[in-house]
Design a protein around this motif. Structure first.
Motif, short mmCIF file in Angstrom:
data_model
loop_
_atom_site.label_atom_id
_atom_site.label_comp_id
_atom_site.label_asym_id
_atom_site.label_seq_id
_atom_site.Cartn_x
_atom_site.Cartn_y
_atom_site.Cartn_z
N THR A 1 19.60 -1.41 -14.96
CA THR A 1 18.10 -1.27 -14.58
C THR A 1 18.00 -1.02 -13.22
OG1 THR A 1 17.69 -2.48 -16.74
CG2 THR A 1 15.94 -2.44 -15.22
N ARG A 2 16.87 -0.15 -12.86
CA ARG A 2 16.52 -0.07 -11.28
C ARG A 2 14.77 0.35 -11.41
NH1 ARG A 2 20.72 2.44 -7.96
NH2 ARG A 2 22.61 1.42 -8.81
N VAL A 3 14.19 -0.24 -10.39
CA VAL A 3 12.68 0.03 -10.12
C VAL A 3 12.78 1.28 -9.00
CG1 VAL A 3 10.74 -0.85 -9.17
CG2 VAL A 3 12.19 -2.28 -10.39
N LEU A 4 12.32 2.27 -9.61
CA LEU A 4 11.97 3.34 -8.53
C LEU A 4 10.91 3.22 -7.80
CD1 LEU A 4 12.89 6.41 -11.11
CD2 LEU A 4 14.44 5.29 -9.40
N PRO A 5 11.13 3.87 -6.55
CA PRO A 5 9.90 3.98 -5.70
C PRO A 5 9.01 4.75 -6.31
CG PRO A 5 11.80 4.32 -4.44
CD PRO A 5 12.30 4.21 -5.78
N THR A 6 7.70 4.53 -6.01
CA THR A 6 6.64 5.35 -6.84
C THR A 6 6.65 6.81 -6.91
OG1 THR A 6 4.87 3.66 -5.94
CG2 THR A 6 4.10 5.62 -6.97
N ARG A 7 7.00 7.52 -5.97
CA ARG A 7 7.03 8.97 -5.78
C ARG A 7 8.33 9.40 -6.52
NH1 ARG A 7 4.45 11.89 -0.55
NH2 ARG A 7 2.41 11.17 -1.33
N GLU A 8 9.48 8.81 -6.66
CA GLU A 8 10.43 9.15 -7.58
C GLU A 8 10.24 8.72 -9.10
OE1 GLU A 8 14.08 7.18 -5.37
OE2 GLU A 8 13.03 7.58 -3.48
N ALA A 9 9.45 7.87 -9.04
CA ALA A 9 9.00 7.50 -10.50
C ALA A 9 8.30 8.44 -11.09
CB ALA A 9 8.57 6.00 -10.58
N ASP A 10 7.16 8.89 -10.44
CA ASP A 10 6.43 10.05 -10.77
C ASP A 10 7.13 11.15 -11.16
OD1 ASP A 10 4.29 8.24 -10.39
OD2 ASP A 10 3.53 8.87 -8.33
N LEU A 11 8.12 11.76 -10.41
CA LEU A 11 8.84 12.80 -10.71
C LEU A 11 9.60 12.66 -11.90
CD1 LEU A 11 10.00 15.44 -9.34
CD2 LEU A 11 12.09 14.06 -8.53
N LEU A 12 10.21 11.24 -12.09
CA LEU A 12 11.05 11.35 -13.28
C LEU A 12 10.15 11.36 -14.38
CD1 LEU A 12 13.71 10.85 -14.52
CD2 LEU A 12 13.69 8.56 -13.93
N GLN A 13 9.08 10.64 -14.37
CA GLN A 13 8.09 10.66 -15.33
C GLN A 13 7.39 11.99 -15.99
OE1 GLN A 13 4.43 8.33 -14.70
NE2 GLN A 13 3.42 9.16 -16.49
N GLN B 1 0.91 -1.17 -0.04
CA GLN B 1 -0.03 0.06 -0.10
C GLN B 1 0.95 1.17 0.17
OE1 GLN B 1 -2.35 -1.09 3.38
NE2 GLN B 1 -4.04 -2.01 2.04
N GLN B 2 1.93 1.34 0.68
CA GLN B 2 2.80 2.19 0.85
C GLN B 2 3.53 2.67 -0.56
OE1 GLN B 2 1.97 3.33 4.01
NE2 GLN B 2 4.12 4.25 3.65
N ARG B 3 3.39 1.52 -1.35
CA ARG B 3 4.09 1.48 -2.84
C ARG B 3 2.98 1.98 -3.83
NH1 ARG B 3 7.15 -1.14 0.16
NH2 ARG B 3 9.55 -0.77 -0.26
N SER B 4 1.63 2.47 -3.28
CA SER B 4 0.76 2.73 -4.11
C SER B 4 -0.08 1.74 -4.75
CB SER B 4 1.07 3.98 -5.33
OG SER B 4 1.52 5.13 -4.49
N PHE B 5 0.02 0.37 -4.42
CA PHE B 5 -0.75 -0.64 -4.69
C PHE B 5 -1.95 -0.67 -4.29
CE2 PHE B 5 3.48 -2.24 -5.88
CZ PHE B 5 3.32 -2.46 -7.27
N ASP B 6 -3.24 -1.01 -4.96
CA ASP B 6 -4.39 -1.40 -4.24
C ASP B 6 -4.42 -2.72 -3.87
OD1 ASP B 6 -7.07 -1.76 -3.66
OD2 ASP B 6 -7.86 -1.31 -5.75
N VAL B 7 -4.31 -2.78 -2.60
CA VAL B 7 -4.16 -4.24 -1.86
C VAL B 7 -5.31 -5.04 -1.19
CG1 VAL B 7 -2.80 -5.66 -0.28
CG2 VAL B 7 -1.67 -3.69 -1.69
N THR B 8 -5.57 -6.17 -1.67
CA THR B 8 -6.62 -7.02 -0.69
C THR B 8 -5.70 -8.13 -0.05
OG1 THR B 8 -8.46 -6.30 -2.36
CG2 THR B 8 -8.79 -8.32 -0.96
N ALA B 9 -6.16 -8.27 1.16
CA ALA B 9 -5.25 -9.33 1.84
C ALA B 9 -6.15 -10.28 2.33
CB ALA B 9 -3.97 -8.90 2.67
#
Ligand code: CA
Length: 221
Positions: free
Chosen positions: A148-160, A26-34
């Motif tokens: 190759t790196r996977v960016l955390p959501t907020r950093e990816a949004d910024l770069l995008q 959830q912290q990484r902005s996924f919509d989570v059901t558990a």
């Protein structure tokens, strides 16, 4: 940002692990059901098809492999969590199909990278390219040369945002507003994210990719 929120279903009967995974994703902005039972998982998947299922093999009601098989019938991508001792021929046969697996104990960072990789196929192929930098928009995966790196959501949004408007100078306030909804207009959040993205890019070999114009803002020229 426009990026669609991805739906992840976690089926894991170990409550502390399930709650930890749900929180972190959830912290990484996924919509989570558990859920903790296979039956509940299949019902949840039928109700709202997830983009990915994270599945524990040892469940109290249904064998996790049977749950995986049922999910495969509906073409749902599955990431299996398993103890190494579970990796027998039967499991390996399943892995050859739509599933991938992560052995317990795992590093959260590795799991998140695998989740992004697993979703990549369905995430569309839009890429933003500027100079040596390529960003795969759906997964927030940045590529520089062979790195190759996977960016955390907020950093990816910024770069995008910066890559989508090369040469445009974004004031700190505008970035705060567009990326983070002006939650705390006086914060230094943007500076922090910019310096993290900049450091990551530098480590990958793209030095000085994001330029700071004093008193004006940030840009990728
Ligand atoms: Ca279990």
């Amino acid at each position: 940002m426009k990026r669609m929120q991805r739906r992840i279903l976690i089926i894991e009967d170990d409550a502390p692990l399930r709650e930890l995974l749900a929180y972190e994703l959830q912290q990484r902005s996924f919509d989570v059901t558990a859920v903790g039972r296979g039956g509940d998982g299949l019902a949840a998947a039928a109700d709202q098809p997830p983009d990915l299922v994270i599945l524990d093999l040892g469940l109290p009601d249904i064998d996790g492999l049977d749950v995986a098989a049922r999910l495969h019938e509906d073409d749902v991508p599955v990431l299996i969590l398993t103890a190494r001792s579970d990796v027998d021929a039967r499991v390996e046969g399943l892995y050859a199909g739509a599933s991938d697996y992560v052995t317990k104990p795992f590093e959260l960072r590795e799991l998140v990278a695998r989740i992004h990789a697993k979703m990549r196929d369905r995430g569309g192929s839009e890429e933003l390219v500027r100079g040596v930098i390529t960003l795969h928009v759906a997964t927030g995966t940045v590529r520089v040369g062979s790195e190759t790196r996977v960016l955390p959501t907020r950093e990816a949004d910024l770069l995008q945002l910066l890559l989508a408007h090369p040469g445009k100078v974004f004031a700190r306030e505008e970035l705060e507003h567009r990326l983070y909804g002006m939650e705390s207009p006086d914060s230094n959040a943007v500076q922090v994210y910019v310096s993290r993205v900049r450091r990551t890019l530098a480590e990958m070999g793209a030095e000085n990719a994001i330029v700071t114009l004093r008193g004006k803002g940030y840009t990728i020229p």
